[in-house]
Write a protein that holds these residues in place. Sequence first.
Motif, PDB file in Angstrom:
ATOM      1  N   ILE A 113      21.320  11.702   4.621  1.00  0.00           N
ATOM      2  CA  ILE A 113      20.707  12.091   5.888  1.00  0.00           C
ATOM      3  C   ILE A 113      19.326  12.688   5.642  1.00  0.00           C
ATOM      4  CG2 ILE A 113      20.841  13.746   7.788  1.00  0.00           C
ATOM      5  CD1 ILE A 113      22.598  11.367   8.216  1.00  0.00           C
ATOM      6  N   GLU A 114      19.209  13.511   4.586  1.00  0.00           N
ATOM      7  CA  GLU A 114      17.930  14.143   4.284  1.00  0.00           C
ATOM      8  C   GLU A 114      16.878  13.111   3.896  1.00  0.00           C
ATOM      9  OE1 GLU A 114      18.698  16.971   1.282  1.00  0.00           O
ATOM     10  OE2 GLU A 114      19.774  18.370   2.566  1.00  0.00           O
ATOM     11  N   GLU A 115      17.307  11.976   3.322  1.00  0.00           N
ATOM     12  CA  GLU A 115      16.355  10.968   2.867  1.00  0.00           C
ATOM     13  C   GLU A 115      15.844  10.091   3.998  1.00  0.00           C
ATOM     14  OE1 GLU A 115      18.527   8.931  -0.109  1.00  0.00           O
ATOM     15  OE2 GLU A 115      18.154  10.418  -1.661  1.00  0.00           O
ATOM     16  N   MET A 116      16.502  10.125   5.174  1.00  0.00           N
ATOM     17  CA  MET A 116      16.022   9.361   6.320  1.00  0.00           C
ATOM     18  C   MET A 116      14.753  10.005   6.833  1.00  0.00           C
ATOM     19  SD  MET A 116      19.584   8.704   8.354  1.00  0.00           S
ATOM     20  CE  MET A 116      20.985   7.912   7.575  1.00  0.00           C
ATOM     21  N   LYS A 117      13.714   9.219   6.975  1.00  0.00           N
ATOM     22  CA  LYS A 117      12.417   9.812   7.279  1.00  0.00           C
ATOM     23  C   LYS A 117      11.640   8.984   8.290  1.00  0.00           C
ATOM     24  CE  LYS A 117       9.398  13.062   6.383  1.00  0.00           C
ATOM     25  NZ  LYS A 117       9.695  14.469   6.642  1.00  0.00           N
ATOM     26  N   LEU A 118      11.164   9.685   9.338  1.00  0.00           N
ATOM     27  CA  LEU A 118      10.173   9.121  10.243  1.00  0.00           C
ATOM     28  C   LEU A 118       8.807   9.487   9.697  1.00  0.00           C
ATOM     29  CD1 LEU A 118      11.478   9.866  13.846  1.00  0.00           C
ATOM     30  CD2 LEU A 118      11.104   7.619  12.842  1.00  0.00           C
ATOM     31  N   ILE A 119       7.932   8.518   9.563  1.00  0.00           N
ATOM     32  CA  ILE A 119       6.635   8.761   8.950  1.00  0.00           C
ATOM     33  C   ILE A 119       5.521   8.853   9.988  1.00  0.00           C
ATOM     34  CG2 ILE A 119       4.932   7.854   7.315  1.00  0.00           C
ATOM     35  CD1 ILE A 119       7.288   6.464   5.896  1.00  0.00           C
ATOM     36  N   SER A 120       5.537   7.958  10.962  1.00  0.00           N
ATOM     37  CA  SER A 120       4.413   7.891  11.886  1.00  0.00           C
ATOM     38  C   SER A 120       4.832   7.298  13.223  1.00  0.00           C
ATOM     39  CB  SER A 120       3.282   7.045  11.269  1.00  0.00           C
ATOM     40  OG  SER A 120       2.270   6.767  12.204  1.00  0.00           O
ATOM     41  N   VAL A 121       4.180   7.773  14.292  1.00  0.00           N
ATOM     42  CA  VAL A 121       4.285   7.135  15.604  1.00  0.00           C
ATOM     43  C   VAL A 121       2.868   7.014  16.168  1.00  0.00           C
ATOM     44  CG1 VAL A 121       4.757   9.374  16.706  1.00  0.00           C
ATOM     45  CG2 VAL A 121       5.207   7.258  17.949  1.00  0.00           C
ATOM     46  N   ILE A 122       2.531   5.826  16.631  1.00  0.00           N
ATOM     47  CA  ILE A 122       1.210   5.572  17.203  1.00  0.00           C
ATOM     48  C   ILE A 122       1.387   4.967  18.590  1.00  0.00           C
ATOM     49  CG2 ILE A 122      -0.926   4.227  17.006  1.00  0.00           C
ATOM     50  CD1 ILE A 122      -0.701   4.389  14.012  1.00  0.00           C
ATOM     51  N   GLN A 154       1.946  12.080  12.788  1.00  0.00           N
ATOM     52  CA  GLN A 154       2.367  11.597  11.475  1.00  0.00           C
ATOM     53  C   GLN A 154       2.871  12.750  10.616  1.00  0.00           C
ATOM     54  OE1 GLN A 154      -1.449   9.789  10.678  1.00  0.00           O
ATOM     55  NE2 GLN A 154      -0.726   7.749  11.184  1.00  0.00           N
ATOM     56  N   ASP A 155       3.807  12.437   9.742  1.00  0.00           N
ATOM     57  CA  ASP A 155       4.396  13.420   8.838  1.00  0.00           C
ATOM     58  C   ASP A 155       4.428  12.823   7.436  1.00  0.00           C
ATOM     59  OD1 ASP A 155       5.815  15.287   7.447  1.00  0.00           O
ATOM     60  OD2 ASP A 155       7.614  15.226   8.693  1.00  0.00           O
ATOM     61  N   PHE A 156       3.538  13.297   6.579  1.00  0.00           N
ATOM     62  CA  PHE A 156       3.444  12.795   5.213  1.00  0.00           C
ATOM     63  C   PHE A 156       3.965  13.820   4.197  1.00  0.00           C
ATOM     64  CE2 PHE A 156      -0.424  10.634   7.176  1.00  0.00           C
ATOM     65  CZ  PHE A 156       0.310   9.507   7.524  1.00  0.00           C
ATOM     66  N   LEU A 172       0.807  -1.213   0.000  1.00  0.00           N
ATOM     67  CA  LEU A 172       0.000   0.000   0.000  1.00  0.00           C
ATOM     68  C   LEU A 172       0.843   1.267   0.000  1.00  0.00           C
ATOM     69  CD1 LEU A 172      -2.666  -1.129   2.595  1.00  0.00           C
ATOM     70  CD2 LEU A 172      -3.032  -0.805   0.176  1.00  0.00           C
ATOM     71  N   LEU A 173       2.011   1.247   0.647  1.00  0.00           N
ATOM     72  CA  LEU A 173       2.825   2.443   0.697  1.00  0.00           C
ATOM     73  C   LEU A 173       3.625   2.601  -0.578  1.00  0.00           C
ATOM     74  CD1 LEU A 173       4.248   2.487   4.319  1.00  0.00           C
ATOM     75  CD2 LEU A 173       2.213   3.581   3.433  1.00  0.00           C
ATOM     76  N   PRO A 174       3.932   3.841  -0.990  1.00  0.00           N
ATOM     77  CA  PRO A 174       4.756   4.056  -2.180  1.00  0.00           C
ATOM     78  C   PRO A 174       6.164   3.572  -1.927  1.00  0.00           C
ATOM     79  CG  PRO A 174       4.397   6.121  -1.054  1.00  0.00           C
ATOM     80  CD  PRO A 174       3.510   5.112  -0.386  1.00  0.00           C
ATOM     81  N   THR A 175       6.748   2.918  -2.902  1.00  0.00           N
ATOM     82  CA  THR A 175       8.076   2.344  -2.711  1.00  0.00           C
ATOM     83  C   THR A 175       9.174   3.303  -3.126  1.00  0.00           C
ATOM     84  OG1 THR A 175       9.520   0.518  -3.325  1.00  0.00           O
ATOM     85  CG2 THR A 175       8.008   1.277  -5.012  1.00  0.00           C
ATOM     86  N   ASN A 176      10.353   3.159  -2.500  1.00  0.00           N
ATOM     87  CA  ASN A 176      11.509   3.960  -2.857  1.00  0.00           C
ATOM     88  C   ASN A 176      12.281   3.365  -4.024  1.00  0.00           C
ATOM     89  OD1 ASN A 176      11.132   5.732  -0.709  1.00  0.00           O
ATOM     90  ND2 ASN A 176      12.161   4.348   0.717  1.00  0.00           N
ATOM     91  N   ARG A 186      -1.396  10.597   0.420  1.00  0.00           N
ATOM     92  CA  ARG A 186      -1.414  10.776   1.875  1.00  0.00           C
ATOM     93  C   ARG A 186      -2.573  10.063   2.549  1.00  0.00           C
ATOM     94  NH1 ARG A 186       0.552  17.149   2.284  1.00  0.00           N
ATOM     95  NH2 ARG A 186       2.499  16.807   1.090  1.00  0.00           N
ATOM     96  N   GLY A 187      -3.712   9.987   1.885  1.00  0.00           N
ATOM     97  CA  GLY A 187      -4.841   9.289   2.475  1.00  0.00           C
ATOM     98  C   GLY A 187      -4.542   7.813   2.670  1.00  0.00           C
ATOM     99  N   ALA A 188      -3.977   7.182   1.642  1.00  0.00           N
ATOM    100  CA  ALA A 188      -3.627   5.766   1.731  1.00  0.00           C
ATOM    101  C   ALA A 188      -2.516   5.544   2.753  1.00  0.00           C
ATOM    102  CB  ALA A 188      -3.189   5.234   0.367  1.00  0.00           C
ATOM    103  N   MET A 189      -1.580   6.476   2.830  1.00  0.00           N
ATOM    104  CA  MET A 189      -0.494   6.374   3.805  1.00  0.00           C
ATOM    105  C   MET A 189      -1.046   6.395   5.227  1.00  0.00           C
ATOM    106  SD  MET A 189       2.722   6.284   2.639  1.00  0.00           S
ATOM    107  CE  MET A 189       3.772   7.253   3.705  1.00  0.00           C
TER     108      MET A 189
END
Length: 262
Positions: A54-63, A81-83, A13-17, A91-94
């Motif tokens: 370093i810029e490409e390292m990304k935190l997406i969500s914490v629950i 969350q940070d989309f 479901l998530l977009p791939t790199n 973003r909706g699917a994420m």
Amino acid sequence: ARFNKPPSAFFGLLPTNRPALSLHGPSRSEKRRRYLSVQSASPLHSSRLFEKRIEEMKLISVIAAYCDQGDERPIFVAKAQDFSSCGFWERGAMKETCSFVARTVIPLASVGEKHSITHEGYNAYVVRSSDGLAFCVLADQDYPPRVAFAFIRKCETDVRAEISVRDIRREAAEGKDLNRKMECLHVNLANFQSPEKWEALAVTAGKVDDAQEVVFVSVQKLLRNQENLDALVQKSEDLSAASKAMFKQSKKLKKRMCCVIQ
């Protein structure tokens, strides 16, 4: 960096790199990318490449969730969350997928252990305490695991300072997500987007937690002896009909590509 690839990564479901496969040989842009990658191997470009990584390292969500031993459905307490790295239409699917991932992996995680669950370019980091408080963090594969768990420790400390587990347990008795607004999670998510700033803290905290080893596992292994992924997706209340259809389409596309490559 924006994700402009087909949405076929975490749980399909998530977009791939990962770059899309080409059956017609490298394109002009791909040839140029390869040329630049060779040129950038010189020491002159090393620092610039490190900064880009370093810029490409990304935190997406914490629950933050409550999941007592034996519970099959975690109750979400709060989330951040940070989309910003995703396209607007993704973003909706994420958002739905982050909830689905947390709802799926938290009950399967062992109490008192740190789990790193990997799948197609993304990692989910899960910590589940004996009193029922649990955290699920979703990040890309380049984000340092040690810093991710330091991030979870910071979030757990702040959440426990704001609300007691006893109060969470009482409110969660109704079986509905609490969806509390906790500014501390948003602040921590923003601060930990620069993992290099927290590496020293993560190393120090890691020495204290040496006895608590990280369990590295794939999604397939985690779901072993459990329901298959297709059934979990179709039963999920966190995914819309569009996201479920996207999962099916992504799976068919993968099978078709495998057949073509073979």
